[in-house]
Design a protein around this motif. Sequence first.
Motif, short mmCIF file in Angstrom:
data_model
loop_
_atom_site.label_atom_id
_atom_site.label_comp_id
_atom_site.label_asym_id
_atom_site.label_seq_id
_atom_site.Cartn_x
_atom_site.Cartn_y
_atom_site.Cartn_z
N TYR A 4 0.83 -1.19 0.00
CA TYR A 4 0.00 0.00 0.00
C TYR A 4 0.87 1.24 0.00
O TYR A 4 1.99 1.23 0.51
N VAL A 19 2.02 -4.72 3.78
CA VAL A 19 1.14 -4.92 4.93
C VAL A 19 0.57 -6.33 4.88
O VAL A 19 0.16 -6.81 3.83
N ARG A 20 0.52 -6.99 6.02
CA ARG A 20 0.06 -8.38 6.07
C ARG A 20 -1.43 -8.56 5.84
O ARG A 20 -1.87 -9.61 5.46
N TRP A 24 -4.67 -2.20 8.11
CA TRP A 24 -3.35 -1.59 8.17
C TRP A 24 -3.21 -0.59 9.31
O TRP A 24 -2.16 0.02 9.47
N THR A 27 0.09 0.55 11.35
CA THR A 27 1.29 0.45 10.52
C THR A 27 2.15 1.67 10.77
O THR A 27 1.66 2.78 10.86
N THR A 35 2.51 6.44 13.52
CA THR A 35 1.38 5.62 13.09
C THR A 35 0.29 6.50 12.47
O THR A 35 -0.80 6.01 12.19
N LYS A 39 -3.87 6.26 3.92
CA LYS A 39 -3.71 5.42 2.73
C LYS A 39 -3.98 6.26 1.49
O LYS A 39 -4.96 7.00 1.43
#
Length: 77
Positions: A4, A19-20, A24, A27, A35, A39
């Motif tokens: 992303y 990102v897993r 997110w 993150t 943090t 996005k």
Amino acid sequence: MPIYEFHCEDCQRDSEVLVRSTDWSGTRCPHCGSTRLTKQFSVFASGSSGGAGEDACCSTSSRSRGGGCGCGCGCGH
């Protein structure tokens, strides 16, 4: 794992982050550790297997073999 694009509200830098999951939140910015990321809208690029902007089926080598690939592109082969 998706990548992303984010904008950091603290350091004002843009970055791409792997990102897993789609969640997110939390993150961290790779530049300052904040943090406070938003996005960003991003688009993806795709490549072509043909050369010089041609589709693979419409390449010069395809036409020199008699063409007839049936792609319907209208290139006259």
